[in-house]
Motif scaffolding. Structure first.
Motif, mmCIF file in Angstrom:
data_model
loop_
_atom_site.group_PDB
_atom_site.id
_atom_site.type_symbol
_atom_site.label_atom_id
_atom_site.label_comp_id
_atom_site.label_asym_id
_atom_site.label_seq_id
_atom_site.Cartn_x
_atom_site.Cartn_y
_atom_site.Cartn_z
ATOM 1 N N TYR A 31 -25.839 -35.688 -50.785
ATOM 2 C CA TYR A 31 -26.574 -35.152 -49.450
ATOM 3 C C TYR A 31 -27.623 -34.847 -49.368
ATOM 4 C CZ TYR A 31 -21.283 -35.379 -48.038
ATOM 5 O OH TYR A 31 -20.268 -35.782 -47.661
ATOM 6 N N SER A 46 -36.122 -28.494 -36.409
ATOM 7 C CA SER A 46 -35.979 -28.586 -37.830
ATOM 8 C C SER A 46 -37.082 -27.698 -38.626
ATOM 9 C CB SER A 46 -36.162 -30.203 -38.335
ATOM 10 O OG SER A 46 -36.340 -30.240 -39.518
ATOM 11 N N SER A 98 -26.713 -34.279 -44.566
ATOM 12 C CA SER A 98 -26.790 -35.574 -43.956
ATOM 13 C C SER A 98 -26.608 -36.744 -45.227
ATOM 14 C CB SER A 98 -28.194 -35.594 -43.451
ATOM 15 O OG SER A 98 -28.544 -37.011 -42.986
ATOM 16 N N GLU A 99 -26.197 -37.828 -44.517
ATOM 17 C CA GLU A 99 -26.172 -39.174 -45.830
ATOM 18 C C GLU A 99 -27.442 -39.433 -45.950
ATOM 19 O OE1 GLU A 99 -22.891 -41.555 -44.888
ATOM 20 O OE2 GLU A 99 -21.480 -39.891 -44.983
ATOM 21 N N VAL A 100 -28.284 -39.096 -45.056
ATOM 22 C CA VAL A 100 -29.784 -39.515 -45.273
ATOM 23 C C VAL A 100 -30.579 -38.263 -45.496
ATOM 24 C CG1 VAL A 100 -29.428 -41.716 -44.099
ATOM 25 C CG2 VAL A 100 -30.185 -39.633 -42.900
ATOM 26 N N ALA A 102 -33.482 -36.600 -43.763
ATOM 27 C CA ALA A 102 -34.096 -36.799 -42.211
ATOM 28 C C ALA A 102 -34.524 -35.537 -41.892
ATOM 29 C CB ALA A 102 -33.373 -37.392 -41.304
ATOM 30 N N ASP A 104 -34.534 -35.076 -38.271
ATOM 31 C CA ASP A 104 -33.977 -35.056 -37.047
ATOM 32 C C ASP A 104 -32.723 -34.657 -37.120
ATOM 33 O OD1 ASP A 104 -34.130 -37.285 -34.252
ATOM 34 O OD2 ASP A 104 -32.845 -35.441 -34.538
ATOM 35 N N LYS A 106 -30.117 -34.985 -35.320
ATOM 36 C CA LYS A 106 -28.915 -36.016 -34.806
ATOM 37 C C LYS A 106 -28.590 -36.688 -36.086
ATOM 38 C CE LYS A 106 -32.023 -40.072 -33.835
ATOM 39 N NZ LYS A 106 -32.620 -40.704 -32.719
ATOM 40 N N HIS A 107 -29.122 -36.711 -37.267
ATOM 41 C CA HIS A 107 -28.930 -37.438 -38.484
ATOM 42 C C HIS A 107 -27.718 -36.583 -39.262
ATOM 43 C CE1 HIS A 107 -31.372 -40.863 -37.748
ATOM 44 N NE2 HIS A 107 -32.426 -39.926 -37.816
ATOM 45 N N TYR A 108 -27.616 -35.082 -38.918
ATOM 46 C CA TYR A 108 -26.783 -34.345 -39.755
ATOM 47 C C TYR A 108 -25.065 -34.170 -39.145
ATOM 48 C CZ TYR A 108 -30.936 -33.348 -42.496
ATOM 49 O OH TYR A 108 -32.007 -33.036 -43.100
ATOM 50 N N ASP A 109 -24.481 -34.348 -40.234
ATOM 51 C CA ASP A 109 -23.089 -34.694 -39.810
ATOM 52 C C ASP A 109 -22.330 -33.384 -40.103
ATOM 53 O OD1 ASP A 109 -23.305 -37.755 -41.362
ATOM 54 O OD2 ASP A 109 -23.138 -37.531 -39.268
#
Length: 121
Positions: A31, A46, A98-100, A102, A104, A106-109
């Motif tokens: 992650y 952020s 996050s799987e990326v 980033a 932002d 919005k990219h965090y799960d």
């Protein structure tokens, strides 16, 4: 993945704090991780982000040169070393996965519960 942030507190301006984020229930090393903060009446922003292996990082302009993000994949831990703290750093700080990689939110799960940082002048 479950995240548990800790290490917040109250300090005077110019002081330091180290935030920690313990991860469990997932493969932490896969992650991208980030720290975010939210002050009363403001949107979540952020603060810093770090890649899976910890070989690249991002910092918000407001914290560059004062904060350092790091991770220990052997311990499933994320850290944020905060130096030269200012009253405007006062906020609830959250760690997120996050799987990326980033900045932002919005990219965090996956999000931790937050830890309060209060900096007095």
């Amino acid at each position: 993945v479950q995240l548990q942030a800790s290490g917040g507190g109250s300090v005077q301006a110019g002081g330091s704090l180290r935030l920690s984020c313990a991860a469990s229930g997932g493969t932490f090393s896969t992650y991208g991780m980030g720290w975010f903060r939210q002050a009363p009446g403001k949107e979540r922003e952020s603060v810093a982000a770090i890649s899976w292996r910890g070989d690249s990082s991002y910092y918000a302009d407001s914290v560059k040169g004062r904060f350092t993000i790091s991770r220990d994949n052997t311990r499933n831990m994320l850290y944020l070393q905060m130096n030269s703290l200012k009253p405007e750093d006062t906020a609830v700080y959250y760690c997120a996965a996050s799987e990326v990689v980033a900045a932002d939110p919005k990219h965090y799960d996956y999000w931790g519960q937050g830890t309060q940082v209060t900096v007095s002048s």
